[in-house]
Design an enzyme around this catalytic site. Structure first.
Site, PDB file in Angstrom:
ATOM      1  N   ASP A   1      26.684   7.939  47.909  1.00 13.65           N
ATOM      2  CA  ASP A   1      28.080   8.248  48.106  1.00 13.65           C
ATOM      3  C   ASP A   1      28.450   8.341  49.586  1.00 13.65           C
ATOM      4  OD1 ASP A   1      30.050   8.622  46.180  1.00 13.65           O
ATOM      5  OD2 ASP A   1      30.339  10.682  46.863  1.00 13.65           O
TER       6      ASP A   1
ATOM      7  N   GLU B   1      36.851   0.102  39.900  1.00 16.76           N
ATOM      8  CA  GLU B   1      36.923  -1.220  39.292  1.00 16.76           C
ATOM      9  C   GLU B   1      36.233  -1.312  37.934  1.00 16.76           C
ATOM     10  OE1 GLU B   1      35.217  -0.240  41.980  1.00 16.76           O
ATOM     11  OE2 GLU B   1      33.391  -1.415  42.297  1.00 16.76           O
TER      12      GLU B   1
ATOM     13  N   HIS C   1      37.402  -6.847  42.804  1.00 16.69           N
ATOM     14  CA  HIS C   1      36.046  -6.464  42.380  1.00 16.69           C
ATOM     15  C   HIS C   1      35.627  -7.192  41.095  1.00 16.69           C
ATOM     16  CE1 HIS C   1      34.464  -3.435  45.067  1.00 16.69           C
ATOM     17  NE2 HIS C   1      35.508  -2.634  44.951  1.00 16.69           N
TER      18      HIS C   1
ATOM     19  N   GLU D   1      31.936  -3.985  48.762  1.00 20.97           N
ATOM     20  CA  GLU D   1      33.201  -3.490  49.324  1.00 20.97           C
ATOM     21  C   GLU D   1      33.756  -4.349  50.461  1.00 20.97           C
ATOM     22  OE1 GLU D   1      34.922  -1.473  47.705  1.00 20.97           O
ATOM     23  OE2 GLU D   1      33.414  -0.564  46.388  1.00 20.97           O
TER      24      GLU D   1
ATOM     25  N   TYR E   1      33.507  -1.216  54.178  1.00 21.66           N
ATOM     26  CA  TYR E   1      34.809  -1.819  53.853  1.00 21.66           C
ATOM     27  C   TYR E   1      35.370  -2.629  55.016  1.00 21.66           C
ATOM     28  CZ  TYR E   1      35.181   1.245  49.722  1.00 21.66           C
ATOM     29  OH  TYR E   1      34.978   1.875  48.527  1.00 21.66           O
TER      30      TYR E   1
ATOM     31  N   HIS F   1      42.762  -4.754  45.365  1.00 23.88           N
ATOM     32  CA  HIS F   1      41.380  -4.403  45.688  1.00 23.88           C
ATOM     33  C   HIS F   1      40.526  -4.284  44.417  1.00 23.88           C
ATOM     34  CE1 HIS F   1      38.174  -2.406  48.100  1.00 23.88           C
ATOM     35  NE2 HIS F   1      37.941  -1.801  46.945  1.00 23.88           N
ATOM     36  N   GLU F   2      40.981  -3.476  43.484  1.00 21.30           N
ATOM     37  CA  GLU F   2      40.166  -3.278  42.266  1.00 21.30           C
ATOM     38  C   GLU F   2      40.067  -4.569  41.457  1.00 21.30           C
ATOM     39  OE1 GLU F   2      38.543  -0.760  42.653  1.00 21.30           O
ATOM     40  OE2 GLU F   2      39.881   0.366  43.969  1.00 21.30           O
TER      41      GLU F   2
HETATM   42  N1  BES Z   1      34.295   1.082  44.012  1.00 17.84           N
HETATM   43  C1  BES Z   1      35.156   1.794  44.874  1.00 17.84           C
HETATM   44  C2  BES Z   1      35.105   3.279  44.673  1.00 17.84           C
HETATM   45  C3  BES Z   1      33.737   3.901  44.830  1.00 17.84           C
HETATM   46  C4  BES Z   1      32.830   3.447  45.773  1.00 17.84           C
HETATM   47  C5  BES Z   1      33.390   4.962  44.031  1.00 17.84           C
HETATM   48  C6  BES Z   1      31.575   4.037  45.867  1.00 17.84           C
HETATM   49  C7  BES Z   1      32.145   5.561  44.153  1.00 17.84           C
HETATM   50  C8  BES Z   1      31.223   5.095  45.067  1.00 17.84           C
HETATM   51  C9  BES Z   1      36.610   1.324  44.731  1.00 17.84           C
HETATM   52  O1  BES Z   1      36.722  -0.034  44.507  1.00 17.84           O
HETATM   53  C10 BES Z   1      37.309   1.583  46.025  1.00 17.84           C
HETATM   54  O2  BES Z   1      36.904   1.012  47.009  1.00 17.84           O
HETATM   55  N2  BES Z   1      38.329   2.407  46.012  1.00 17.84           N
HETATM   56  C11 BES Z   1      39.146   2.657  47.179  1.00 17.84           C
HETATM   57  C12 BES Z   1      40.356   1.768  47.098  1.00 17.84           C
HETATM   58  C13 BES Z   1      40.902   1.305  48.392  1.00 17.84           C
HETATM   59  C14 BES Z   1      39.886   0.746  49.338  1.00 17.84           C
HETATM   60  C15 BES Z   1      42.003   0.282  48.147  1.00 17.84           C
HETATM   61  C16 BES Z   1      39.551   4.112  47.146  1.00 17.84           C
HETATM   62  O3  BES Z   1      39.240   4.799  46.174  1.00 17.84           O
HETATM   63  O4  BES Z   1      40.175   4.579  48.083  1.00 17.84           O
HETATM   64 ZN    ZN Z   2      36.169  -1.115  46.252  1.00 13.89          ZN
END
Ligand code: BES
Ligand code: ZN
Length: 618
Positions: free
Chosen positions: A388, A284, A312, A331, A396, A308-309
């Protein structure tokens, strides 16, 4: 990776919210002490060197002095080569100290300040292995002719390319001047150019204050296509038309999001479609979502990722988790908001299917963790660990289920009003879990004794598993799939199943609910009837692969090898490699393919997969 409780990390204080709510919280993942001196503004001046795989230049930080007795500024760095530090207008360099390196966290950079110092300028360069940055060879791009680079700063990787206070509790505005080869375009999480300049110099401004994890840069042979008045897509030229078609509903999503929870506060909303090694589905980055090309299914069936993004832009980018232990505030809220956008644009039945798949993910994760696991609380405990590790179904999908449960208990009208106020009142601020619970009590539950009795908020957030009374998801569209699964179990030929008109999410439910002990000839007949092994839909393909690996189903392996050596999205890679590693033959195959694929993966995916498949020797 589990680190030892790092006694080496000092106690760190960050302001939890605005000055009115100055409950200080520690950020266990940063060396910075923003309660003493905080960054207000960052000015980057960087040159991109594709030969040396380095960014080099200066970062000038404008400071806010909170504690008049503080005599030094402490920043986060990891693998940065610091050449010099200058205070304000001084021409003479000032001394600085780098702390001992701590794995994952990097090293503190301590800069002694004068009583009046307002700015520090750091001359530095990144190392080729900087974990945020992936340098792509031309062969890893769609065009195949020009190199590419992108960054991924969340959660604590910004410090590998910018010396900063790398904590979500610290917000600053930024500007940047970036010099790239003249035939490439540079874009950032900021106001962006739409075409190339003659000299390869690009200037960026981000006037809203953001935390460091939202700093982002990408450079490549990119083209811009407009999607609407304030949205568009950047992609490599050969991908641009497909991306433009797939993402055509973006403007509708923005309109729907605003109708739900208030104005979009960031100006433009663009999407950058990256090469396939991007380790996430989406990121995002403000004003410019970074996205995997695996969402380009050809039928717009995976665009929930855009919702989703985009969501955010409120939950996360406006109201930001104070530390990575509060990650579910980013999330969980975003997954809820995503679902509401999808409902508004595509209807309730569609949103119910997404909720159904989310619930399955959650149940599977809870089964993996086992009853009572600390990591199944919404409030995380990532101190001493790589944050991470918090990326998963708990933040989520349990977060989503909790908010959905609240919504159904208080009614949608009241819940929406609550959320609208919450985003408005806390915009551009940091939120802790404890503060959220206070707000929830004060603004929503105080007047609703019956709701408070029905929804055990404390147990949802500070307890494991799923408390009783959770919202129950029963997608009608999945009931039709279940009926066909029953017929399959009764011995009906796969080709005779009534699957006409099924959408991607029904297929995903079908594949997830398919019995594990499927007969080999049934599996082959399913594949013959529905072409799963050849599916160009990344979600369907990976669901099929996950079901086929334990059965040792060989026909899918050549396609799987192609997939694993092109796609770097960790969400797909991790469970696939895990499944392969469970048998000796699978493990041998996985190790062979990983050795080929690993150099093409981003560091985020490499780190996760090294722990599963084994790090390369040497
Ligand atoms: N912000 C996250 C990705 C992220 C989280 C990167 C924690 C590094 C550390 C992003 O918004 C996300 O949740 N991406 C998901 C999308 C899905 C839930 C629609 C992904 O990458 O799968
Ligand atoms: Zn996310």
């Amino acid at each position: 990776m589990t680190l030892k409780r790092s006694a080496t990390l000092p106690l760190v204080l960050a302001l939890a919210a605005g000055p009115a709510l100055a409950a200080p919280v520690r950020d266990p993942h940063s060396f910075a002490r923003p309660d003493e001196v905080a960054i207000r503004h960052l000015a980057l001046d960087l040159a991109v060197d594709f030969e040396a795989h380095r960014l080099a230049g200066t970062a000038t930080l404008t400071l806010e002095r909170h504690d008049p007795t503080a005599t030094e500024l402490v920043l986060d760095t990891r693998d940065l080569e610091i050449e010099a530090v200058h205070l304000d207008e001084a021409t003479e360099a000032t001394p600085f100290r780098l702390g001992d390196p701590v794995p994952t966290f990097g090293r503190s950079l301590t800069i002694p300040l004068g009583p009046q110092t307002r700015q520090v300028r750091i001359t530095y360069r990144t190392r080729p292995e900087a974990a945020a940055i992936q340098w792509l060879e031309p062969s890893q791009t769609a065009g195949g002719k020009r190199p590419f680079l992108f960054t991924q700063s969340q959660a604590i990787l910004a410090r590998t390319w910018v010396p900063c206070q790398d904590s979500p509790g610290v917000r600053f505005t930024y500007e940047a001047k970036v010099k790239v080869p003249a035939d490439l375009l540079a874009v950032m999480s900021a106001e962006n150019p739409q075409r190339r300049t003659a000299d390869g110099v690009y200037r960026f401004r981000m006037e809203q204050a953001i935390p460091s994890y939202l700093l982002a840069l990408a450079v490549g042979d990119l083209e811009f296509r407009s999607l609407g008045e304030r949205s568009g897509v950047y992609a490599e030229p050969s991908v641009a038309a497909k991306a433009g078609w797939e993402l055509a509903d973006t403007e509708k999503m923005i309109t729907a999001a605003e109708a739900l929870y208030g104005p979009y506060r960031w100006g433009r909303y663009d999407i950058l479609v990256l090469p396939p090694s991007f380790p996430f589905g989406g990121m995002e980055n403000p004003r410019l979502t970074f996205a995997t090309p695996t969402i380009l299914a050809g039928d717009r069936s995976l665009v929930a990722l855009v919702a989703h993004e985009l969501a955010h832009s409120w939950s996360g980018n406006l109201v930001t988790n104070a530390t990575w232990n509060d990650f579910w505030l980013n999330e969980g809220f975003t997954t809820y908001f995503e679902n509401r956008i999808m409902e508004a644009v595509y209807g309730a039945e569609y949103a119910e299917m997404l909720a159904g798949l989310s619930r399955r993910e959650l149940d599977e994760e809870l089964a993996r963790l086992g009853t009572g696991h600390r990591d199944s609380w919404l409030f995380g405990d990532f101190e001493g660990r790589d944050p991470d590790e918090g990326v998963g179904a708990i933040a989520y999908d349990k977060g989503f289920l909790f908010l959905k449960t609240l919504e159904s208990a208080v009614g949608r009208t009241r819940f929406d009003a609550f959320l609208r106020d919450y985003f408005e009142a806390n915009a551009f601020r940091t939120m802790t879990t404890a503060r959220f619970v206070e707000i929830l009590d004060e603004k929503l539950l105080a007047a609703e004794a019956s709701v408070a009795a029905k929804v055990p908020v404390e147990r949802w957030i500070f307890g494991p598993g799923i408390p009783e009374g959770a919202y129950s998801v029963q997608p009608a569209a999945f009931a039709r799939v279940d009926a066909e699964l029953d017929r399959l179990a009764d011995g009906i030929e796969p080709a005779a199943l009534a699957t006409e008109g099924w959408v991607t999410h029904q297929w995903l439910h079908f594949l997830a609910a398919l019995p594990a002990d499927l007969a080999d000839d049934t599996r082959a007949a399913l594949d013959a009837a529905f072409g799963f092994s050849r599916s160009g839909n990344s979600e369907i393909f990976s669901a099929w692969v996950l079901h086929s690996i334990p059965a040792g189903y060989q026909p899918v392996m050549p396609e799987l090898e192609r997939f694993l050596t092109t796609v770097g999205r960790r969400k797909f890679l991790k469970p696939i490699y895990e499944a392969l590693m469970k048998t000796p033959d699978g493990a041998a195959w996985a190790k062979r393919v990983y050795a080929i694929a690993r150099p093409g993966y981003h560091a985020v995916s490499q780190t996760t997969l090294d722990a599963i498949v084994g790090a390369p020797k040497g």
